[in-house]
Design a protein around this motif. Sequence first.
Motif, PDB file in Angstrom:
ATOM      1  N   ALA A   1       0.396  -1.333  -0.181  1.00  0.00           N
ATOM      2  CA  ALA A   1      -0.032  -0.074   0.106  1.00  0.00           C
ATOM      3  C   ALA A   1       1.321   1.221   0.205  1.00  0.00           C
ATOM      4  CB  ALA A   1      -0.668   0.149   1.023  1.00  0.00           C
ATOM      5  N   GLU A   2       1.508   1.624   1.239  1.00  0.00           N
ATOM      6  CA  GLU A   2       2.667   2.339   0.929  1.00  0.00           C
ATOM      7  C   GLU A   2       3.672   2.418  -0.291  1.00  0.00           C
ATOM      8  OE1 GLU A   2       3.427   4.121   3.258  1.00  0.00           O
ATOM      9  OE2 GLU A   2       4.309   5.190   2.389  1.00  0.00           O
ATOM     10  N   LEU A   3       3.978   1.073  -0.875  1.00  0.00           N
ATOM     11  CA  LEU A   3       4.409   1.678  -2.546  1.00  0.00           C
ATOM     12  C   LEU A   3       2.856   1.912  -3.755  1.00  0.00           C
ATOM     13  CD1 LEU A   3       7.107  -1.720  -1.845  1.00  0.00           C
ATOM     14  CD2 LEU A   3       7.599   0.919  -2.357  1.00  0.00           C
ATOM     15  N   GLY A   4       2.494   1.484  -3.465  1.00  0.00           N
ATOM     16  CA  GLY A   4       1.227   1.577  -4.173  1.00  0.00           C
ATOM     17  C   GLY A   4       1.147   0.937  -5.090  1.00  0.00           C
ATOM     18  N   GLU A   5       1.255  -0.283  -5.100  1.00  0.00           N
ATOM     19  CA  GLU A   5       1.265  -1.566  -6.185  1.00  0.00           C
ATOM     20  C   GLU A   5       1.300  -3.004  -5.288  1.00  0.00           C
ATOM     21  OE1 GLU A   5       5.486  -2.465  -7.096  1.00  0.00           O
ATOM     22  OE2 GLU A   5       7.064  -1.827  -6.193  1.00  0.00           O
ATOM     23  N   ASP A   6       0.965  -3.483  -6.482  1.00  0.00           N
ATOM     24  CA  ASP A   6       0.042  -5.136  -5.941  1.00  0.00           C
ATOM     25  C   ASP A   6       0.687  -5.399  -5.430  1.00  0.00           C
ATOM     26  OD1 ASP A   6      -2.371  -6.910  -7.827  1.00  0.00           O
ATOM     27  OD2 ASP A   6      -0.894  -8.185  -6.578  1.00  0.00           O
ATOM     28  N   PRO A   7      -0.711  -6.098  -3.705  1.00  0.00           N
ATOM     29  CA  PRO A   7       0.639  -6.969  -3.113  1.00  0.00           C
ATOM     30  C   PRO A   7       1.512  -7.581  -3.185  1.00  0.00           C
ATOM     31  CG  PRO A   7      -1.836  -7.077  -2.769  1.00  0.00           C
ATOM     32  CD  PRO A   7      -1.100  -5.513  -4.322  1.00  0.00           C
ATOM     33  N   ILE A   8       0.880  -9.037  -4.433  1.00  0.00           N
ATOM     34  CA  ILE A   8       1.839 -10.012  -4.873  1.00  0.00           C
ATOM     35  C   ILE A   8       3.078  -9.524  -5.623  1.00  0.00           C
ATOM     36  CG2 ILE A   8       1.453 -11.611  -6.750  1.00  0.00           C
ATOM     37  CD1 ILE A   8      -1.136 -12.108  -5.667  1.00  0.00           C
ATOM     38  N   GLU A   9       3.363  -8.684  -6.032  1.00  0.00           N
ATOM     39  CA  GLU A   9       3.712  -8.275  -6.632  1.00  0.00           C
ATOM     40  C   GLU A   9       5.067  -7.896  -5.633  1.00  0.00           C
ATOM     41  OE1 GLU A   9       6.416  -7.770 -10.069  1.00  0.00           O
ATOM     42  OE2 GLU A   9       4.164  -8.136 -10.004  1.00  0.00           O
ATOM     43  N   VAL A  10       4.929  -7.343  -4.769  1.00  0.00           N
ATOM     44  CA  VAL A  10       5.661  -6.809  -3.330  1.00  0.00           C
ATOM     45  C   VAL A  10       6.334  -8.481  -3.215  1.00  0.00           C
ATOM     46  CG1 VAL A  10       6.111  -5.661  -1.715  1.00  0.00           C
ATOM     47  CG2 VAL A  10       4.427  -4.618  -3.586  1.00  0.00           C
ATOM     48  N   ARG A  11       5.586  -8.808  -2.859  1.00  0.00           N
ATOM     49  CA  ARG A  11       6.046 -10.112  -1.848  1.00  0.00           C
ATOM     50  C   ARG A  11       7.069 -10.984  -3.072  1.00  0.00           C
ATOM     51  NH1 ARG A  11       1.395  -9.701  -0.076  1.00  0.00           N
ATOM     52  NH2 ARG A  11       0.517  -9.996   2.067  1.00  0.00           N
ATOM     53  N   ARG A  12       6.649 -10.916  -4.125  1.00  0.00           N
ATOM     54  CA  ARG A  12       7.428 -12.346  -5.503  1.00  0.00           C
ATOM     55  C   ARG A  12       8.719 -10.841  -5.169  1.00  0.00           C
ATOM     56  NH1 ARG A  12       3.949 -11.295 -10.036  1.00  0.00           N
ATOM     57  NH2 ARG A  12       2.749 -13.784  -9.784  1.00  0.00           N
ATOM     58  N   ARG A  13       8.692  -9.657  -5.227  1.00  0.00           N
ATOM     59  CA  ARG A  13       9.866  -8.871  -5.433  1.00  0.00           C
ATOM     60  C   ARG A  13      11.047  -9.179  -4.105  1.00  0.00           C
ATOM     61  NH1 ARG A  13       8.381  -3.228  -5.279  1.00  0.00           N
ATOM     62  NH2 ARG A  13       7.680  -4.505  -7.249  1.00  0.00           N
ATOM     63  N   ASN A  14      10.140 -10.020  -2.820  1.00  0.00           N
ATOM     64  CA  ASN A  14      10.839 -11.007  -1.516  1.00  0.00           C
ATOM     65  C   ASN A  14      11.469 -11.888  -0.977  1.00  0.00           C
ATOM     66  OD1 ASN A  14      12.048  -7.955  -0.171  1.00  0.00           O
ATOM     67  ND2 ASN A  14       9.731  -8.046  -1.348  1.00  0.00           N
ATOM     68  N   TRP A  15      10.133 -12.735  -2.021  1.00  0.00           N
ATOM     69  CA  TRP A  15      10.664 -14.117  -1.709  1.00  0.00           C
ATOM     70  C   TRP A  15      11.982 -14.874  -1.735  1.00  0.00           C
ATOM     71  CZ3 TRP A  15       4.958 -15.060  -4.150  1.00  0.00           C
ATOM     72  CH2 TRP A  15       4.891 -14.981  -5.461  1.00  0.00           C
ATOM     73  N   ILE A  16      11.948 -16.171  -1.759  1.00  0.00           N
ATOM     74  CA  ILE A  16      13.530 -17.184  -2.486  1.00  0.00           C
ATOM     75  C   ILE A  16      12.760 -17.676  -3.547  1.00  0.00           C
ATOM     76  CG2 ILE A  16      14.665 -19.085  -1.816  1.00  0.00           C
ATOM     77  CD1 ILE A  16      12.857 -18.424   1.439  1.00  0.00           C
ATOM     78  N   ASP A  17      12.921 -17.568  -4.364  1.00  0.00           N
ATOM     79  CA  ASP A  17      13.303 -18.084  -5.802  1.00  0.00           C
ATOM     80  C   ASP A  17      13.309 -19.783  -6.000  1.00  0.00           C
ATOM     81  OD1 ASP A  17      12.209 -15.497  -6.912  1.00  0.00           O
ATOM     82  OD2 ASP A  17      14.789 -15.601  -7.389  1.00  0.00           O
ATOM     83  N   ALA A  18      12.545 -20.553  -6.114  1.00  0.00           N
ATOM     84  CA  ALA A  18      12.275 -22.601  -7.008  1.00  0.00           C
ATOM     85  C   ALA A  18      14.015 -22.569  -6.750  1.00  0.00           C
ATOM     86  CB  ALA A  18      11.301 -22.543  -7.829  1.00  0.00           C
ATOM     87  N   SER A  19      14.685 -21.635  -7.669  1.00  0.00           N
ATOM     88  CA  SER A  19      15.786 -22.352  -7.766  1.00  0.00           C
ATOM     89  C   SER A  19      17.163 -22.446  -6.869  1.00  0.00           C
ATOM     90  CB  SER A  19      16.616 -21.223  -8.953  1.00  0.00           C
ATOM     91  OG  SER A  19      16.278 -19.830  -9.104  1.00  0.00           O
ATOM     92  N   GLU A  20      16.460 -21.179  -5.830  1.00  0.00           N
ATOM     93  CA  GLU A  20      17.144 -20.981  -4.400  1.00  0.00           C
ATOM     94  C   GLU A  20      17.225 -22.214  -3.373  1.00  0.00           C
ATOM     95  OE1 GLU A  20      18.149 -16.724  -3.692  1.00  0.00           O
ATOM     96  OE2 GLU A  20      16.027 -17.004  -4.713  1.00  0.00           O
ATOM     97  N   PHE A  21      16.599 -22.920  -3.584  1.00  0.00           N
ATOM     98  CA  PHE A  21      16.838 -24.188  -2.262  1.00  0.00           C
ATOM     99  C   PHE A  21      17.797 -25.321  -3.032  1.00  0.00           C
ATOM    100  CE2 PHE A  21      11.921 -22.701  -2.487  1.00  0.00           C
ATOM    101  CZ  PHE A  21      11.743 -22.736  -1.590  1.00  0.00           C
ATOM    102  N   PRO A  22      17.918 -25.400  -1.591  1.00  0.00           N
ATOM    103  CA  PRO A  22      17.885 -25.627   0.288  1.00  0.00           C
ATOM    104  C   PRO A  22      18.166 -24.446  -0.226  1.00  0.00           C
ATOM    105  CG  PRO A  22      19.656 -27.195  -0.348  1.00  0.00           C
ATOM    106  CD  PRO A  22      18.865 -26.477  -1.294  1.00  0.00           C
ATOM    107  N   PHE A  23      18.032 -22.980   1.077  1.00  0.00           N
ATOM    108  CA  PHE A  23      17.651 -21.875   1.575  1.00  0.00           C
ATOM    109  C   PHE A  23      17.398 -22.122   3.618  1.00  0.00           C
ATOM    110  CE2 PHE A  23      16.390 -17.437   2.800  1.00  0.00           C
ATOM    111  CZ  PHE A  23      17.263 -17.353   1.658  1.00  0.00           C
ATOM    112  N   THR A  24      18.648 -21.672   3.433  1.00  0.00           N
ATOM    113  CA  THR A  24      18.989 -21.239   4.719  1.00  0.00           C
ATOM    114  C   THR A  24      17.936 -19.368   5.069  1.00  0.00           C
ATOM    115  OG1 THR A  24      20.636 -22.608   4.660  1.00  0.00           O
ATOM    116  CG2 THR A  24      20.768 -20.731   7.138  1.00  0.00           C
ATOM    117  N   THR A  25      17.372 -19.430   6.302  1.00  0.00           N
ATOM    118  CA  THR A  25      16.267 -18.255   6.773  1.00  0.00           C
ATOM    119  C   THR A  25      17.923 -17.963   7.510  1.00  0.00           C
ATOM    120  OG1 THR A  25      15.572 -19.272   7.805  1.00  0.00           O
ATOM    121  CG2 THR A  25      14.350 -19.583   6.362  1.00  0.00           C
ATOM    122  N   VAL A  26      17.078 -16.278   7.353  1.00  0.00           N
ATOM    123  CA  VAL A  26      17.742 -15.253   8.606  1.00  0.00           C
ATOM    124  C   VAL A  26      17.192 -15.820   9.884  1.00  0.00           C
ATOM    125  CG1 VAL A  26      15.340 -13.646   8.516  1.00  0.00           C
ATOM    126  CG2 VAL A  26      17.651 -12.839   8.464  1.00  0.00           C
ATOM    127  N   ALA A  27      16.595 -16.360  10.280  1.00  0.00           N
ATOM    128  CA  ALA A  27      16.023 -17.439  11.142  1.00  0.00           C
ATOM    129  C   ALA A  27      16.775 -18.435  11.781  1.00  0.00           C
ATOM    130  CB  ALA A  27      14.836 -17.473  11.438  1.00  0.00           C
TER     131      ALA A  27
END
Lengths: 821, 165
Positions: free
Chosen positions: A396-422
């Motif tokens: 909402a802050e960016l005025g963008e589609d919420p799926i687009e914003v998630r896509r920009r931040n999520w782990i891509d399928a090619s990146e598994f196995p992925f060690t998270t920040v947690a």
Amino acid sequence: MTAVQEPTVEREIGRERRRKEDQRLITGRTRWTDNINLPGMLHLAMVRSPFAHAKIVSIDTTAAKDATNVVDVLTGADLGESQGACINAWAITEDQVTPPHLPMPTDRVAFAGEVVAVVVARSAAEARDAAELVDVEYEELPAALDLKEAATDAVLAHPDLGTNKSAFWKFDSAEAGTGGDVDAAIASARDGGIVIEREYRQQRLIPAFMEPRSVVVDPTGEQITVWSATQIPHILRFAIAATTGVPESKIRVIAPDVGGGFGGKLQQTPEEMIAFAVARRIGKPVKFTETRSESLMTAHHGRDQWQKLTLAADKDGKVTGLKVELLADLGAYVAIIGGGVPVLGAFMFNSIYKFPAYQFNCQTVLTNKTWTDAYRGAGRPEATYGIERMMDELAAELGEDPIEVRRRNWIDASEFPFTTVAGLEYDSGDYEKATQRAMEMLGYDELRAEQKRRRDAGDRVQLGIGVSTFTEMCGLAPSRVLGQLNYGAGGWEHASVRMLATGKVEVVTGASAHGQGHETAFSQIVADRLGVPFDDVEVLHGDTQISHKGLDTYGSRSLVVGGEALVKAVDKVIEKAKPLAAHLLEANAEDLEYVGGRFGVRGTDQGVTIQELAGAAFAAHNYPEDMEPSLDAEATYDPVNFNYPHGTHLCAVEVDTETGQVSIRKYACCDDIGNIINPLIVAGQVHGGLVQGIAQALWEEAVYDDSGTLVSGSFTDYLLPTTADTLSFEVDHTTSPSLTNTLGTKGVGEAGTIASTPAVVNAVVDAVRHLGINDIQMPCTPQRVWKAIQGAGSGGATPGAAMPHFSEDQPGQDSTEGAGA
Amino acid sequence: MTRISLTVDGAKVADDVEPRMLLVQYLRERLGKTGTVVGCDTSNCGACTVHLDGTSVKSCNVLAVQADGCEVTTIEGLAQDGELHPVQEAFRECHGLQCGFCTPGMIMQSVALLKDNPNPSEEEIRLGLEGNLCRCTGYHNIVKAVQHACGASTGSTNQTAGVTA
């Protein structure tokens, strides 16, 4: 050795098998704990405190004891140490403040509903009548009720402890070496980036399983037998033994048919302990079955947190850090998992995203309300709600589609196995694929276009679309990890396979089903792996004398941990059968292959079936000298990792801007839970989970009045959704098999609940965001939505929602009112 | 104590009961008809639903003495000669149950609903079962089971409907 399936035989795994459990359940041939009647059985009724916090001055049991057919009336002082204690299995920090928790306290009550005396009578009705005659004198104490206020120690829930603050638990990615410094990320975002700060309320919920809890204890015979409507017969046996001094080997716990749990029956209850003590003292079988009001008031509650969240992002919407500060209400005692519930969310606020810096802080707080513990999802719904609300706010802050914003931040399928920040290692997943499918199912683009049309037209009823992408850690779990978290037990599971003389197969599992359909799904696994007919497999569970080892059912663990133990036990059976087959076929073991339940000699038509081998082992007339005459095997499996189902849930709602009424128009979800054993059962788990999560978003809330009385203490007041409130769902799956277990499965029991709550609230907020609204507190009742639209902010508590008690100028105060002449 | 005589699942029974005894207590405690269960104490959940002279009632909301001279059918009397009632079969077929605790009441109410309205719409099914709570299934497959029982099933798992939340 691997069992290979004959291509002509239909595989059981993946089939929509109708459930084995259903025949008895649809005909009423059930064995609920409350159905059990034993010769000489006595019935219990509990005398409960009406006050949230009070000293017990005196208890006069004379009149109750004098009542006809009353056998005894006992207090905590009468039972003494024989009542044992209710345990906390997970002190989340070394210095956790943990009040002692007696099943029946002797000096002070700490929440309304706590048991102070127990009546033993020949019938349940007589016991309850006599409970009214017990005269308890209380000296009321100030009660710590509001969570934020309790965190200031203004009023103490347990004066002796000197504080309400039980434990402070922190994870910091910079300290752990899994990521950067979150405060630096936030500071940097304040200068030219985006910082979103929000506070969300996770209201208090009640698990509200349909079968009220019930316990029967039979002290006759060498073992004391406890039947209980519990999810955790094995853990209960341990807890009784550990706190009463009765050896484990003298206690048999049976969970017969159990009518739902959702975490609510993951508990060692005061009532179980009291029944155990009374039965031992009187020497006769006793039964206690709670009323629904007792259940809602005293069976543990769930959620109840304040979540303060700070999300930092660069100006392009790439998240640079997330800081989480939680206050979690434990209620009056630290329950069996207790403060561990919010900690289960600690690793999940970063969800499916690649956040460079993360910090999680959680303060658990004692209050004078019903104790809280696991409720479906346990920690992970709270985390998912927090982050998924924040991602929508960022969009909402960016005025963008919420799926687009998630896509920009999520782990891509090619990146598994992925060690998270947690610090967790996600094994597999494909967020893009699940999201694409969910968007198709919902008709996302069309609905967005419609939303714009209706917004431009200024329609009274506005459309909102909510997005929730989630992952969860499930399959509790790797024992070593639990050990590092200071949890008191492991997370392994046990299974055994018994080959009967007739060729039938008995499977014993340490998992303890209460509606999940293990008998069916586990039969499918065994049928495939062992090559025997589905109907020849019998699954036994929930009785510590039959299933002597187990860690029970919760945390979406039964299939991924228990199922894997089963696979290992089956493999051992085949391994054991091989030398016997070679002996009987007069062949070399190396020349044998096991296909479709039969050892065949390669290149010949010679062979012997597993059933024939079971018969031969039973007769034991002819077997190799170096083997025991048995094919039975058992296995204990401890996974090395959790597993990580994920999914994308989309919800479209319509909000009437004049009345605040919310209507769900469509709900579509695509979950990736790895390989599916039984699609029918999986769909059922998803549907049920969805409605529980939706109910948190829209309807359910445990409400206390100012004196600490639960005013949502019946199904008239606690809004469980009905058929008329709900709708049918669009459910589909993508499949990224888990790499952490042989079957490639992931947990599904909690997925729907975890994902759906933020999807719905995001949709509601989305429908009215153009009116200047960025939050509505759950449950999003028409009143709260309406107030938000009227500019009253995010709703907050509902003043006056609690019906006043015995106020003469209010209608409905007289029970005979309206009864006619 | 009051003397009552009634027919339960086809069998004639008679007992002396306390006037305050609920029909569900009579069924469970005196007749051992434990297929019928108690899920609440405010007549909200419907788990105890039985048929009283052919009409569905919540048996926690009927006194045993009120059933005097009546015919009661419980979940245990629904199957005939070992043949499941079509509604029972539909619940199994459509996975309309999980823990099964609400199921006896849900099935009895569904049977009564279909008796009154043999071809209900989804909305009519949803309104007709509103008095029966289930915590496991999310109702999706229960509604489907009722549709299946009346032959109105579309065979689709993906039905949608706009409803008021």
